[in-house]
Design an enzyme around this catalytic site. Structure first.
Site, PDB file in Angstrom:
ATOM      1  N   SER A  47      41.987  46.111  34.132  1.00  0.00           N
ATOM      2  CA  SER A  47      43.068  45.473  34.541  1.00  0.00           C
ATOM      3  C   SER A  47      42.857  43.934  34.357  1.00  0.00           C
ATOM      4  O   SER A  47      41.887  43.643  33.808  1.00  0.00           O
ATOM      5  CB  SER A  47      43.482  45.746  35.650  1.00  0.00           C
ATOM      6  OG  SER A  47      42.837  45.376  36.807  1.00  0.00           O
ATOM      7  N   LYS A  48      44.089  43.345  34.445  1.00  0.00           N
ATOM      8  CA  LYS A  48      43.978  41.857  34.311  1.00  0.00           C
ATOM      9  C   LYS A  48      42.732  41.060  35.034  1.00  0.00           C
ATOM     10  O   LYS A  48      42.283  40.234  34.632  1.00  0.00           O
ATOM     11  CB  LYS A  48      45.337  41.153  34.747  1.00  0.00           C
ATOM     12  CG  LYS A  48      46.195  41.321  33.482  1.00  0.00           C
ATOM     13  CD  LYS A  48      47.364  40.328  33.709  1.00  0.00           C
ATOM     14  CE  LYS A  48      48.179  40.105  32.489  1.00  0.00           C
ATOM     15  NZ  LYS A  48      49.486  40.480  32.583  1.00  0.00           N
ATOM     16  N   ARG A  49      42.580  41.705  36.295  1.00  0.00           N
ATOM     17  CA  ARG A  49      41.628  41.191  37.117  1.00  0.00           C
ATOM     18  C   ARG A  49      40.143  41.216  36.526  1.00  0.00           C
ATOM     19  O   ARG A  49      39.316  40.315  36.918  1.00  0.00           O
ATOM     20  CB  ARG A  49      41.678  41.569  38.628  1.00  0.00           C
ATOM     21  CG  ARG A  49      40.624  42.491  38.816  1.00  0.00           C
ATOM     22  CD  ARG A  49      41.366  43.191  40.334  1.00  0.00           C
ATOM     23  NE  ARG A  49      41.073  44.816  40.053  1.00  0.00           N
ATOM     24  CZ  ARG A  49      40.063  45.432  40.188  1.00  0.00           C
ATOM     25  NH1 ARG A  49      39.029  44.819  40.599  1.00  0.00           N
ATOM     26  NH2 ARG A  49      40.056  46.735  40.079  1.00  0.00           N
TER      27      ARG A  49
END
Ligand code: GLU
Length: 486
Positions: free
Chosen positions: A258-260
């Protein structure tokens, strides 16, 4: 355009046809790009066809910008398609036609349950701790019992007995009890098709033989197969596709990517991380697929070697270091003029492509990204007075400036502006001053580039040319006679 591609698609028996079917709600993410790559490679390996379908039925979430980004990203990766993209939203009539065929043949039924009724049903199921699932209340009821003109949806009549088994090319044999599969909606009350119906109809009409996609769609396969099998009973020519559900990509910490975990869009790897397309191609290939312990695999080799048996059963972990390492490899392999073009575009008008091409062999030795090449090339086009990094400025103390003045004097007399000649002169000056070459090279670097890291200092002198190099040295050298040291 869209219907042409359907008619033309994969009608020859035995020919492999794959498809990539992104929903254009954002950008082309890494997982999607890998799915696209596997489909593309599988088709190319088998001499088959590969198609692109834009699943834009969710009109609120699908944007033209997202469609452009996906097409642009695929193009950048060098994934081409054998027909123009098919837009799912163009095909609602055909989807509805299939729903009505299923209805007419008794494989689907009208459900007149109202929203309130269904909410009540779910509340009851929740209270009884039952799975929330449509209870098939209209499956065996006579539609004549519905109020005159009442709105209805069309639901699939899924077999309630027995089990369905899929021989998945990646997951192996997977079985689900049919009773677990709900009689889901095919056509909404307003006549629009649901996603589940659209996918099946489009795959059939496009002649798709192999469905390679993320394993988050494995459950959908069990819901999609009953449509396929019912249509095969009704009109024939609807064979089960071969499925390959590929494990999703996880971040280095083992959680779903994911984006993180950093950038997830392909364009960010191109624009922000400075990754070359062939490096991302190779990295995505290795992410979840292997051939022995081979890391560097060219596009041609990938087409030759790719098969579904090489796809791993466990989730692959995204490792940006590995990607950068591969990128470094492909940068060193890349044609200098092509790299100069990419770097020049980022540097803007000031960049001289001839000079960049000439500098590329020394710039690319250690670079792991286009960004590093751009940073490395910046000194070539810097304007005097050079901007100095703090570290570079600190190297230019009085003593260093004295030495630069002495060296510059000798270099002014130098006509042979080659690496060998410059090195010989600089060395003899260092020896005369009883200095190690390093003591001289660092202030030279600071004066010539404004930084403390650059290609070899003699390369820098040659690339800048005599006039510019001496002007930069002289700008930092102590004016003659001020320290009297030379
Ligand atoms: N549109 C779906 C997605 O983007 C893929 C559907 C499919 O491959 O069947 O996840």
């Amino acid at each position: 355009m869209a219907s042409d591609s359907v008619d033309a698609a994969g009608k020859t028996p035995g020919t492999v046809v794959t498809r990539f079917a992104p929903s254009p709600t954002g950008y082309l993410h890494i997982g999607g790009a890998r799915t696209a790559l596997f489909n593309w490679l599988f088709a190319r390996h088998h001499g088959g066809r590969t198609l692109l379908r834009i699943e834009d039925t969710d009109r609120k979430r699908s944007t033209q910008d997202a469609i452009d980004k996906i097409i642009d990203g695929l193009d950048w990766l060098g994934l081409d398609y054998d027909a123009p993209p098919l837009f799912q939203s163009d095909r609602a009539e055909r989807h509805a036609e299939v729903a009505h065929k299923l209805l007419d043949a008794g494989h689907a039924y009208k459900c007149f349950a109202t929203t309130e009724e269904l909410e009540e049903m779910r509340a009851q199921q929740r209270a009884n701790k039952q799975p929330l699932r449509y209870d098939r209340r209209w499956r065996d009821r006579d539609p004549a019992e519905a109020p005159e003109g009442a709105p209805f949806v069309i639901r699939l009549k899924v077999p309630t007995e027995g089990a369905t088994t899929i021989q998945d090319e990646v997951q192996g044999s997977v079985t689900v009890q049919n009773a677990e599969i709900d009689d889901y909606v095919l056509l909404r009350a307003d006549g629009t098709p649901t996603y589940m119906l659209a996918v099946v109809v489009d795959d059939h009409d496009m002649g798709v033989t192999h469905i390679i996609r993320g394993d988050d769609h494995l459950n959908n396969a069990f819901r999609q197969l009953p449509i396929i099998r019912a249509m095969d009973v009704i009109e024939g020519g609807w064979p089960d596709p071969i499925y390959a559900h590929v494990p999703l990509i996880h971040g280095p910490d083992g959680a779903k990517m994911s984006k993180r975990h950093g950038a997830v869009g392909v364009e960010a790897y191109r624009d922000e991380e400075g990754i070359l397309p062939e490096a991302l191609f190779n990295y995505l290939l290795r992410l979840g697929w292997g051939h022995g312990d081979r890391e560097e695999i060219s596009r041609e080799e990938a087409i030759e070697l790719f098969d579904l048996s090489g796809v791993g059963k466990g989730p692959a972990r995204f490792d940006v270091k590995k990607l950068q390492h591969l990128n470094g490899h492909y940068i060193r392999e890349a044609d200098d003029r092509r790299l100069a073009g990419i770097v020049g575009e980022q540097l803007g008008d000031s960049a001289d492509l001839e000079l960049l091409t000439k500098a590329m062999p020394v710039l690319k030795v250690r670079a792991k990204s286009v960004k590093e090449l751009v940073e490395g090339a910046a000194f070539l086009f810097a304007k005097r007075p050079l901007e100095m990094t703090e570290k570079a400025a600190s190297l230019l103390d009085d003593e260093a400036r004295d030495r630069l003045a002495g060296l510059s004097k000798m270099l002014h007399l130098q006509n042979d502006w080659t690496i060998e000649a410059l090195e010989a002169t600089t060395k003899s000056y260092a020896e005369a001053q009883e200095l190690g070459l390093g003591k001289l090279a660092q202030p030279m670097r600071a004066a010539l580039t404004g930084t403390t890291t650059s290609p070899g200092i003699f390369d820098v002198l040659v690339l800048l040319g005599k006039e510019e190099a001496l002007a930069r040295l002289d700008a930092q050298a102590a004016p003659a006679g001020t320290t009297g040291n030379v």
